[in-house]
Scaffold this active site. Structure first.
Site, PDB file in Angstrom:
ATOM      1  N   HIS A   1       0.873  -1.177   0.000  1.00 32.45           N
ATOM      2  CA  HIS A   1       0.000   0.000   0.000  1.00 32.45           C
ATOM      3  C   HIS A   1       0.909   1.226   0.000  1.00 32.45           C
ATOM      4  O   HIS A   1       2.042   1.164   0.492  1.00 32.45           O
ATOM      5  CB  HIS A   1      -0.848   0.084   1.268  1.00 32.45           C
ATOM      6  CG  HIS A   1      -1.815  -1.040   1.465  1.00 32.45           C
ATOM      7  ND1 HIS A   1      -1.477  -2.194   2.114  1.00 32.45           N
ATOM      8  CD2 HIS A   1      -3.127  -1.155   1.133  1.00 32.45           C
ATOM      9  CE1 HIS A   1      -2.534  -2.988   2.181  1.00 32.45           C
ATOM     10  NE2 HIS A   1      -3.542  -2.387   1.582  1.00 32.45           N
TER      11      HIS A   1
ATOM     12  N   ASP B   1       2.282   2.030   3.376  1.00 28.98           N
ATOM     13  CA  ASP B   1       3.225   1.063   3.923  1.00 28.98           C
ATOM     14  C   ASP B   1       4.648   1.536   3.660  1.00 28.98           C
ATOM     15  O   ASP B   1       5.562   1.299   4.454  1.00 28.98           O
ATOM     16  CB  ASP B   1       3.084  -0.312   3.248  1.00 28.98           C
ATOM     17  CG  ASP B   1       1.719  -0.926   3.416  1.00 28.98           C
ATOM     18  OD1 ASP B   1       1.066  -0.645   4.426  1.00 28.98           O
ATOM     19  OD2 ASP B   1       1.305  -1.698   2.524  1.00 28.98           O
TER      20      ASP B   1
ATOM     21  N   GLU C   1     -10.071  -7.151  -4.691  1.00 29.36           N
ATOM     22  CA  GLU C   1      -9.982  -8.163  -3.643  1.00 29.36           C
ATOM     23  C   GLU C   1     -11.318  -8.230  -2.913  1.00 29.36           C
ATOM     24  O   GLU C   1     -11.618  -7.367  -2.090  1.00 29.36           O
ATOM     25  CB  GLU C   1      -8.863  -7.841  -2.657  1.00 29.36           C
ATOM     26  CG  GLU C   1      -8.723  -8.890  -1.571  1.00 29.36           C
ATOM     27  CD  GLU C   1      -7.465  -8.729  -0.746  1.00 29.36           C
ATOM     28  OE1 GLU C   1      -7.537  -8.937   0.475  1.00 29.36           O
ATOM     29  OE2 GLU C   1      -6.415  -8.380  -1.320  1.00 29.36           O
TER      30      GLU C   1
ATOM     31  N   GLU D   1      -8.470 -13.730  -1.291  1.00 31.66           N
ATOM     32  CA  GLU D   1      -7.856 -13.995   0.010  1.00 31.66           C
ATOM     33  C   GLU D   1      -8.620 -15.093   0.734  1.00 31.66           C
ATOM     34  O   GLU D   1      -9.856 -15.087   0.776  1.00 31.66           O
ATOM     35  CB  GLU D   1      -7.830 -12.740   0.878  1.00 31.66           C
ATOM     36  CG  GLU D   1      -7.094 -12.974   2.194  1.00 31.66           C
ATOM     37  CD  GLU D   1      -7.263 -11.849   3.189  1.00 31.66           C
ATOM     38  OE1 GLU D   1      -7.678 -12.156   4.339  1.00 31.66           O
ATOM     39  OE2 GLU D   1      -7.000 -10.697   2.842  1.00 31.66           O
TER      40      GLU D   1
ATOM     41  N   HIS E   1     -11.085 -14.014   3.591  1.00 26.01           N
ATOM     42  CA  HIS E   1     -12.280 -13.321   3.110  1.00 26.01           C
ATOM     43  C   HIS E   1     -13.306 -14.312   2.576  1.00 26.01           C
ATOM     44  O   HIS E   1     -14.514 -14.096   2.695  1.00 26.01           O
ATOM     45  CB  HIS E   1     -11.902 -12.303   2.037  1.00 26.01           C
ATOM     46  CG  HIS E   1     -11.068 -11.178   2.557  1.00 26.01           C
ATOM     47  ND1 HIS E   1     -10.364 -10.332   1.740  1.00 26.01           N
ATOM     48  CD2 HIS E   1     -10.829 -10.764   3.823  1.00 26.01           C
ATOM     49  CE1 HIS E   1      -9.721  -9.439   2.474  1.00 26.01           C
ATOM     50  NE2 HIS E   1      -9.991  -9.686   3.750  1.00 26.01           N
TER      51      HIS E   1
ATOM     52  N   ASP F   1      -4.122 -13.796  -2.399  1.00 23.16           N
ATOM     53  CA  ASP F   1      -3.622 -13.205  -1.163  1.00 23.16           C
ATOM     54  C   ASP F   1      -3.661 -14.317  -0.111  1.00 23.16           C
ATOM     55  O   ASP F   1      -4.689 -14.587   0.493  1.00 23.16           O
ATOM     56  CB  ASP F   1      -4.514 -12.025  -0.759  1.00 23.16           C
ATOM     57  CG  ASP F   1      -3.909 -11.177   0.336  1.00 23.16           C
ATOM     58  OD1 ASP F   1      -3.015 -11.678   1.036  1.00 23.16           O
ATOM     59  OD2 ASP F   1      -4.329 -10.028   0.516  1.00 23.16           O
TER      60      ASP F   1
ATOM     61  N   ASP G   1      -5.601 -13.075   8.179  1.00 24.53           N
ATOM     62  CA  ASP G   1      -4.466 -12.389   7.576  1.00 24.53           C
ATOM     63  C   ASP G   1      -3.177 -13.203   7.665  1.00 24.53           C
ATOM     64  O   ASP G   1      -3.083 -14.200   8.364  1.00 24.53           O
ATOM     65  CB  ASP G   1      -4.270 -10.992   8.177  1.00 24.53           C
ATOM     66  CG  ASP G   1      -5.303 -10.000   7.641  1.00 24.53           C
ATOM     67  OD1 ASP G   1      -5.870 -10.274   6.575  1.00 24.53           O
ATOM     68  OD2 ASP G   1      -5.530  -8.972   8.283  1.00 24.53           O
TER      69      ASP G   1
END
Length: 403
Positions: A102, A105, A233, A269, A272, A297, A303
């Protein structure tokens, strides 16, 4: 550049019998699986936000991991450059060739977007300088349009035109940096693109605005030479109660409704999928069947970051060794399952009736409801279809996995 991860070697492949904590057991980059090197099947990327940024902070406590990487503190350009140095060393020691990020980041976000953009220019120059002569590249970039309070009602779905402008500005800069770093994709991560209650929401209005933002991003990206893939995403309930990109099917329908399907694919992901009430396999299959599987992902549970009690540099490496080995083992077993052939043969048998003359007419759209109803009337009754034999098939899968 001085070594940051002292005492941690370049991670070798040593095979399943190895007990070395700093060795791959299954990921052998040069091993050929079904005609391609394992490294080609599995082009791993390091997520900047979790690996370089996440300290284990949660709503109940401050972080446990020190991610300063030799810098005096957080939130400075010195720290931003230290993260770059650490990331390159980390990827080289693991043999990882890609990273994703990002915008915030990479650099600390300033109240003035012009200052933030100047920092992004500086850090992207630094990344290019430090990766020169290496095989490390950008996989994809994205903009964080969920963390800043201005995005409390979303970015594309915001009710405020000034906030919408800031979202556009962040996307513009993030695409520029992605192109500059040679990125293969650009992701829309709709962290707050949704609503809490219909009592104060114009749903169609918000969806149209999201589509307009994506369309402008696509057009701008193509205008500056971005030839890669734009990605969505899908993510439900994280953090909004109702999110417009709830799952792969919903996101694909959205893209087709607004004419974006030729430029966009899915970034799926695992967690998700779970939050949407699906399996990871389901979301991957939906994306693939629609020709829209773009990127994965990968994570475990919630995560891909290390758990809060796993706070050392060694833990960072253990996590990636585990993840890369898990995918490598999965690839090996998937190839064995294909070569075994029993599952594919069963699926062909299950649908064999549609290979008959009538079945082929149905598939080709060459029959009518009346014709099929007449056929049913002649038969009067019908037997049960072939058993699904799920237990048998799971036994086959176990037979392959456990040998």
């Amino acid at each position: 550049m001085s070594e940051i991860f002292k005492g941690i070697p370049v991670i070798p492949y040593e095979g399943p019998e190895s007990k070395n904590a700093f060795a791959f057991k299954y990921y052998d980059a040069d091993r050929v699986v079904m005609g391609k090197k394992m490294s080609e099947h599995l082009p791993f990327a390091m997520a900047w936000w979790h690996n370089m940024c996440a300290t284990g902070v949660d709503m109940f406590g401050v972080g446990t991991a020190d991610k300063r990487f030799g810098a005096e503190g957080y939130g400075t350009m010195e720290h931003a450059k230290a993260k770059v140095d650490a990331a390159i060393e980390f990827m080289q020691k693991l043999g990882i060739k890609y990273y994703c990020f990002h915008d915030v980041d990479l650099v600390p976000e300033d109240a003035d977007i012009n200052v933030t953009n100047a920092r992004l220019d500086e850090i992207s120059d630094y990344i290019l300088e430090k990766t020169k002569g290496t095989d490390i590249k950008c996989l994809w970039g994205t903009a964080n349009m969920f963390g800043n309070p201005r995005f409390m009602n979303g970015a594309g779905s915001t009710n405020d035109v000034d906030v919408y402008c800031f979202a556009a500005a962040q996307i513009k800069k993030a695409i520029e940096i992605t192109v500059k770093l040679g990125g293969r994709g650009y992701v829309f991560w709709g962290g707050r693109e949704g609503y809490e209650t219909l009592l104060n929401t114009k749903m169609k209005f918000e969806q149209e605005n999201i589509a307009t933002l994506m369309r402008m991003a696509r057009d701008y990206g193509r205008s500056i030479g971005f030839t890669g893939t734009f990605l969505i995403e899908p993510k439900p309930k994280e953090p909004m109660k109702h999110q417009y990109d709830f799952d792969a099917a919903t996101a694909i329908g959205f893209l087709k409704e607004f004419g974006l399907e030729k430029d966009f694919k899915m970034n799926i992901e695992a967690n998700h999928a779970t939050l949407a009430g699906h399996t990871f396999q389901h979301e991957l299959r939906v994306s693939r069947e629609n020709g829209m599987l773009g990127s994965i992902d990968a994570n475990q549970g919630f995560d891909s970051k290390n758990r809060r009690p796993s706070y050392t540099y060694e833990d960072m490496f253990h996590a990636f060794i585990l993840g890369m080995d898990s995918f490598a083992y999965g690839l090996i077993k998937a190839a064995e399952m294909i070569e075994d052939g029993r599952i594919d043969a069963f699926i062909e048998k299950k649908y064999a009736s549609f290979e008959t003359e009538l079945g082929k007419k149905i598939r080709a759209g060459e029959t009518t409801l009346e014709e099929l109803a007449a056929r049913a009337a002649e038969m009067k009754s019908v037997a049960l279809p072939l058993s699904g034999s799920q237990e048998y098939l799971e036994g086959v899968m176990n037979n392959v996995l456990l040998k």
